[in-house]
Design a protein around this motif. Sequence first.
Motif, PDB file in Angstrom:
ATOM      1  N   GLY A 308       0.720  -1.036  -0.168  1.00 27.21           N
ATOM      2  CA  GLY A 308      -0.053   0.091  -0.092  1.00 27.21           C
ATOM      3  C   GLY A 308       0.837   1.362   0.096  1.00 27.21           C
ATOM      4  O   GLY A 308       0.694   2.288  -0.699  1.00 27.21           O
ATOM      5  N   ALA A 312       1.110   4.192  -2.932  1.00 32.53           N
ATOM      6  CA  ALA A 312       1.011   5.688  -2.677  1.00 32.53           C
ATOM      7  C   ALA A 312       2.229   6.509  -2.728  1.00 32.53           C
ATOM      8  O   ALA A 312       2.417   7.678  -2.438  1.00 32.53           O
TER       9      ALA A 312
ATOM     10  N   VAL D  90      -1.257   2.902   2.472  1.00 36.34           N
ATOM     11  CA  VAL D  90      -1.486   4.012   1.831  1.00 36.34           C
ATOM     12  C   VAL D  90      -1.692   5.491   2.590  1.00 36.34           C
ATOM     13  O   VAL D  90      -1.012   6.247   2.363  1.00 36.34           O
TER      14      VAL D  90
END
Lengths: 627, 627, 334, 334
Positions: A308, A312, D90
């Motif tokens: 993740g 990003a 994220v």
Amino acid sequence: MTPQSQAEAAPRKREVLESVTIRFAGDSGDGVQITGTQFTNTTAIVGNDLSTFPDFPAEIRAPAGTLPGVSGFQIQFSSKDIHTPGDQPDVLVAFNPAALLVNTKDLAPNSVVIVNTDSFGEVDLKKAGCTSNPLEDGTLSAFQVFKIPIADLTIKALEAVPISHKDKERCKNFFALGVLYWLYNRPMEPTLKWFQDKFKKKPELVEANSLALKAGYAYADAAELFRSQYEIPPAKYAPGRYRNVMGNEALAIGLIAGSKLSGLPLFYGSYPITPASDILHELSRHKNFGVITFQAEDEIAAVTSAIGASYAGAIGVTGTSGPGVALKGEAINLAVMVELPLVICDIQRGGPSTGLPTKTEQADLMQALFGRNSESPVCVLAPATPGDCFDIAIQAVRIATKYMVPVFILSDGYLANGAEPWKLPKMADLPRIEVKFQTSPEHFAPYLRDEVTLARPWALPGTPGLEHRIGGIEKSHIHGNVSYDPDNHDFMCRIRAAKIQRIVQDVPDLEVAGDSDAKILMVGWGSPYGSITAAVEEARRRGIKVAQIHLRHLNPFPANLGAILKRYPRVLVPELNLGQLLMVLRAKYLVDARGLNKVQGKPFKVSELVEAIEQEAKTLQGNGSPK
Amino acid sequence: MTPQSQAEAAPRKREVLESVTIRFAGDSGDGVQITGTQFTNTTAIVGNDLSTFPDFPAEIRAPAGTLPGVSGFQIQFSSKDIHTPGDQPDVLVAFNPAALLVNTKDLAPNSVVIVNTDSFGEVDLKKAGCTSNPLEDGTLSAFQVFKIPIADLTIKALEAVPISHKDKERCKNFFALGVLYWLYNRPMEPTLKWFQDKFKKKPELVEANSLALKAGYAYADAAELFRSQYEIPPAKYAPGRYRNVMGNEALAIGLIAGSKLSGLPLFYGSYPITPASDILHELSRHKNFGVITFQAEDEIAAVTSAIGASYAGAIGVTGTSGPGVALKGEAINLAVMVELPLVICDIQRGGPSTGLPTKTEQADLMQALFGRNSESPVCVLAPATPGDCFDIAIQAVRIATKYMVPVFILSDGYLANGAEPWKLPKMADLPRIEVKFQTSPEHFAPYLRDEVTLARPWALPGTPGLEHRIGGIEKSHIHGNVSYDPDNHDFMCRIRAAKIQRIVQDVPDLEVAGDSDAKILMVGWGSPYGSITAAVEEARRRGIKVAQIHLRHLNPFPANLGAILKRYPRVLVPELNLGQLLMVLRAKYLVDARGLNKVQGKPFKVSELVEAIEQEAKTLQGNGSPK
Amino acid sequence: MSPETAPAKPAPAKYTKKDFQSDQEIRWCPGCGDYAILNAVQQVMPTLGINREKFVFVSGIGCSSRFPYYMNTYGFHTIHGRAPAVATGVKLTNPELEVWVVTGDGDGLSIGGNHLIHALRRNVDLKILLFNNRIYGLTKGQYSPTTELGKVNSKSAPFGVIDQPINPISLALAAEATFIARSVDIYPKHLMDVLKRVATHKGSAFVEIYQNCNVFNDKAFIQLTEKEIRDEQNVSLEHGKPLIFGKQKEKGIRLNGLRPEVVKLGENGITEKDLIVHDEKNAALAYLLSRIGFPDFPTPIGIFRDETFPTLEQRTRDQISQARAKLGEGDIDK
Amino acid sequence: MSPETAPAKPAPAKYTKKDFQSDQEIRWCPGCGDYAILNAVQQVMPTLGINREKFVFVSGIGCSSRFPYYMNTYGFHTIHGRAPAVATGVKLTNPELEVWVVTGDGDGLSIGGNHLIHALRRNVDLKILLFNNRIYGLTKGQYSPTTELGKVNSKSAPFGVIDQPINPISLALAAEATFIARSVDIYPKHLMDVLKRVATHKGSAFVEIYQNCNVFNDKAFIQLTEKEIRDEQNVSLEHGKPLIFGKQKEKGIRLNGLRPEVVKLGENGITEKDLIVHDEKNAALAYLLSRIGFPDFPTPIGIFRDETFPTLEQRTRDQISQARAKLGEGDIDK
Ligand SMILES: Cc1ncc(C[n+]2csc(CCOP(=O)(O)OP(=O)(O)O)c2C)c(N)n1
Ligand SMILES: Cc1ncc(C[n+]2csc(CCOP(=O)(O)OP(=O)(O)O)c2C)c(N)n1
Ligand code: SF4
Ligand code: SF4
Ligand SMILES: [Mg+2]
Ligand SMILES: [Mg+2]
């Protein structure tokens, strides 16, 4: 040349030695690791080359004085360039009977044994399971034994200090260190300085430990115990600032360097596991570098959070050991499919299953290459020495971001905890890592590939106009939409493999060490580098022609590997497993390579490998060239 | 010989054919799979040999009428012994435009195409993305097209039945089935009977579907559409009762048989995943066999619960597909270390990652062999046909319990859902599986091994006097206590490997099919067996000398494999992956085997393999024997 | 001998603590709280009148998970976090066995959290003991899911823990565990009482045991262990009894709406009647109590919940017999 | 361009629903409840005044998890059960992003249960939507952790489900999620109101959405979807308002000690004052409400809890700046 070779010489003079190997051994409680580390740091400052091997007992501290509780720390230091912590100690410092029993088997006749006689009482002997006292029953007849009441002497020396008797006794390891500092003529200042910092808040402990160290030094100087003092001149190094570094530390700093060189934030998602945890500890201390450390609930969350993070725009890194990698396989495949950068640090340990958590092994190569469902090509790197962990970490970040692929770093417990002098890098001297994110919607397609690297564009969430979807289902070439098309799947499987092969562009050709006209080629990877190198040097000293290559890139292999392998009638592959690199080499190049395999949770001894080489040389002579 | 070859013949006669391949295609909603299955079961009863290939669309039902929504079912049936569902359909039954477009590319010129003209309206064409109507625009000019208003005719036939218009229209697939029953002269009774059971509670549906089927049959008979009816005489089988079986079904029944033959309760711990879920479904319907099915919270709980079950005395089995295996690696290693029986069913599918969940692939071999940390030897088996899943399952239970090891069964989506006629086993004819638990404390030690199998004793909790502890940390030889001893670890790693090698005692030698004096040897494993066998037969029919072996045991290999490989100048290895068995063969036997690889989520076409063989034969002729 | 036909149960032998001590040398740090828990378990076992061979101790990985090696029963030291799943397989296969699970705050709440809640909600008859030392001991001192916010002594959060900790009792309750309790390593009597209760419970049982890791997280439960303050800092839950605590039993806990508050007995007319009366069958009360503790409240110890529902193994067996009754014993030849 | 220096935020563009529809053809069965949810989300997005490129939808595997493909935002269809962990990575890397997680009762509560509770308890600012259809849809109809006891329509339990189901709201509460809500696929207005609230919440948010799988578990929530009975069968939670329901708003829920009970307003003198007044800040109340529902009670829908605490990403950033302030920006050469 070793101390005992001096034993017969006239009283108190200075002998010059090339190398010495010392092993400290005692209870986990005896501060063996600290003592060894202090000796190591001072020795680094003095400018010797050195190599260390801390040997921890099982994870949980065993009862004091028992055999399983023995902790060891071995260091070889030298005025020449050395590669291993040494096969056999020249000097053993044993803090109790258990430590003595566990270690004497490793000693050569006539080596020096320094014992703390105060810990050889009834009880101590019983704990170690001795029926008689090894100091008297002849166990040590083959060695030069120096019996020192280390505890008593320490306590005496600290009489004036206002701390408990128990605390005084605790300082005895530094008394012993003082003795060795005198014996090998090392300065006390670095350690004295260290006391200052370490016990900032407890001045009485600074005093106590300093006194103990000095007392040991003075005692060795005064007592007629040792016939001579030894000198190990500094080794010749390339100019530069050096410090002593352990593998995990170097790996952590290397990751930070990779982050700085690429301008990407570093995200480290990890779940603690021996012997990888220190990377997490080290990085979590460096928040001022902007490092984000995330201690996940398990290995799967660790790796998926890192994915993740890469998605990003960070360089997502996850670290663990073999059992953790076994859990991350499915997630690593997601990174393979969505083609995002990911660095996986596998600090290998003894297995299978929980295995030998505190011992070293290099048996995760096959898992790194093949431990996932379906065709799942990844890049695999392996550092050769503790210091090399720094360079490999940077290389991993470079490859992962340049090719948009997962990269494995296969280190192990031996490299992780072993130390060597390390030339401090200058960031300015290190080549930048160019990362270009997709910013414009023009000509943007999620799986439109770079011609040279075959990498897909890295398009960060938050970038206007690049909204797109990725996922673990097969993707259509260029557009990256879900695709069940048979030919597309075949094409994508092959292009993912081709992409990993393209990395060869960033893999330097191998250089062969040793004799070009040798009949024997030693092929190594990972931590055995030191032992293999030392063994090759020794074998050649003994007149055997032998060559050596060492693989830091295990997938893809360097371009010239195949050609080199074919040049030598006999290829030997020493590995701390049952023949994993061996299998890959045989399959890929159809060479009848032979394995030298050992799975004992310990590094190779140089002598073991020298023997193997000699043995092979004989056979080759015998039947001319091998079948 | 195929229908169209009869096309010019005189009106309405009976032609005898050897084999026919039919493909049904339409929306998931059109009941394509049911229609195909009914045709298959009836054909099995008629006594033809047959092979089927259901081709599902992506997991979720796509919008009606769209290309991705098309579901297919292909069957080849024959009076001779056949091995595959056929490369090309002789007859295509298309329920809508999408089905037509998706499938015509697979048709040979002149094949028969039966279309439901009622689903070629504006809307239908738009859904399928047609700009013009394929029934008119010449798309089908190369074929014999039979345009039937199937829906209308069905609805008319059901006028009297008291169900909704929509429900009537739903019966159209059985009208089509009726047409084919007439065309290939199959009895309607089995299907009529099936309606009775299936719609027990809904008599009106029994009536409706029965009428539709009969109407189709009558229509074909009456209408002058077909010039002839075809006869496919029964195949000659070994005597015995036969039924039609799919791979997952056979696997499930095989596991139950293994449990009965061994007298052990069967514990199946699983987490649903395509295409393995049907094993769980099948077993959960058989609770009356005492089967314990446990739907776990995830794959890790599935495999660990199975290990717990084996520990307590059941035969612990877990089933999943590639992504699930990637999660089970760490736990499988626990079974390796504690040496308990465990059967792992991996029903392989397209990967990596989520990949192509509904498509077939055989790319988990490396994962099964090496997908775990450290040295982790396990036994690996692979069924060759749907029916073979039954025998392999029993063999897995036998080996797991006899040697106390984990055993992998590598099936795949093609075997799982494909069907073939299967001779019902008689339990009495199957050799018992002898299991002896340790019962007496005398001479009991948890890791005291059997000389022949090297298995440790199976000592069940609940047995008085055998209380002992096991676990994932390295164990001492014989006593099984936690041991950090270096030599013991090395010894245990090697003995675990040796134990797997001992299994060779239970592996029958390979028999070579085809020409003993061939230059080409085809080496296969798993589901391509059918295609390879058919290809070898065809190539030999074309006068090429070629031999074939098929591996059902992938670890350990049959004892005579090496010798066989060395006998043939050229070894070809067809696999639905990028060369996994190939790598193992090259590494182990240093033979320059070549791979025939395809990763399209589809089985090999016979023709593809025949071409490859012809190609190879040419090169061999060209340069005499290969380099 | 398949489990279904296990050996006939002989009259329970008379055991002593020694009978439950294995020959393995104990490998915990001197001073570790695990010793006290081991001691309590080994003392309770002989009182249960159950044959020794019936006991199986299943554990994951951690210092706490070494527990089975020291019990002279059947023992399975499995892998990290998976003990509840392994134990489920054991219990479903042979319901005759007494299956105990030993886990830690990392093993049971971090990597193993999911297996824990699923084992609990299925009501498998497992006695799950979670040794909570609020640290990862075996791996030498990283913070755990129960480590307090801001704590700075862990190796993996030198600048302080920033993850909100998890509440094991609330979690077990959300998973509808049928037995939920808490005790403390150094409260031998209390701990043994709780262990005796859990031993007789049929169904998923969860016991959180506060345990001191004197090496990496010493004094983590100081408020419950320091002689001077402990009576002020813990309140013992007893079914049907009011929540009273304090050296002189002078304090109590009452409900103000749904919010508990500490009151002084006697002060402005407050009597025992005003206090919460503990009810092991009231999940809502259990939830309220699971969320109070240091510093504002005394920490509740004892049994939060004790309910009885059919167990998973029972339902599994029933389903098999029903299927046999309905379809007849399976026969492959048919 | 590293996330730390993301492009300057332009004035939020004016969007319509279309702007949030991707070009991908929707692949759910005709009649699936997922369509309604997608519709609601796509309608809410334009009202938030946030740039489209800031949105990231992360999902696991399942029919529900196909959701991101249909949103014209950034989307990541990850692997089964791991979406909360991916999303955490994220959000920690780029706190500027609006990270939404879409999961199912299998994805989020079975294989992914542990990641869910840990993401919630860490208070990462994630908006987690769990589509609960009480079945595994994508794999064609096995029972899930929310399937009712005894249910016989699943492929994996033809003789009936014997696993006690899990309660998603209780679980989220035990994990101390700072925002917890429930809505229904076919209640468009209610659903959109909840979605707007969740969109503005800072911290871990959990929304259970009852969703009908008309193919494998049709009418699973019939009591909430059938026109005739739904008003009797659901009670809407509104902060500060009493719990009233029924066609004529004639019924309410009051507390009898800690036990809720349904009462008729007006009947033996019961007025609104006697009813529970909803309080989004009261966890105990939320817990009580999480455990009531069909058949004895109406099913509560709406917001169970809304609390504010510092988020994990905030604490992470703070720690980094503090470290920099204390030690100075890191320099490897030193
Ligand atoms: C798969 C896997 N991941 C990580 C580890 C390393 N590990 C062993 S025990 C442990 C945590 C132990 O903490 P806890 O459960 O609280 O037990 P304690 O030692 O505190 O009693 C970890 C992270 C492991 N052995 N296996
Ligand atoms: C590792 C792994 N295990 C299992 C599966 C198979 N699988 C895909 S989705 C799913 C469950 C889906 O159920 P749910 O989360 O409720 O989503 P729904 O389809 O009902 O919306 C399963 C078991 C998988 N894809 N990956
Ligand atoms: S590390 Fe802590 S928990 Fe582990 S044995 Fe030592 S004191 Fe006990
Ligand atoms: S299977 Fe059920 S949940 Fe999945 S798309 Fe179809 S209706 Fe929806
Ligand atoms: Mg702990
Ligand atoms: Mg669902």
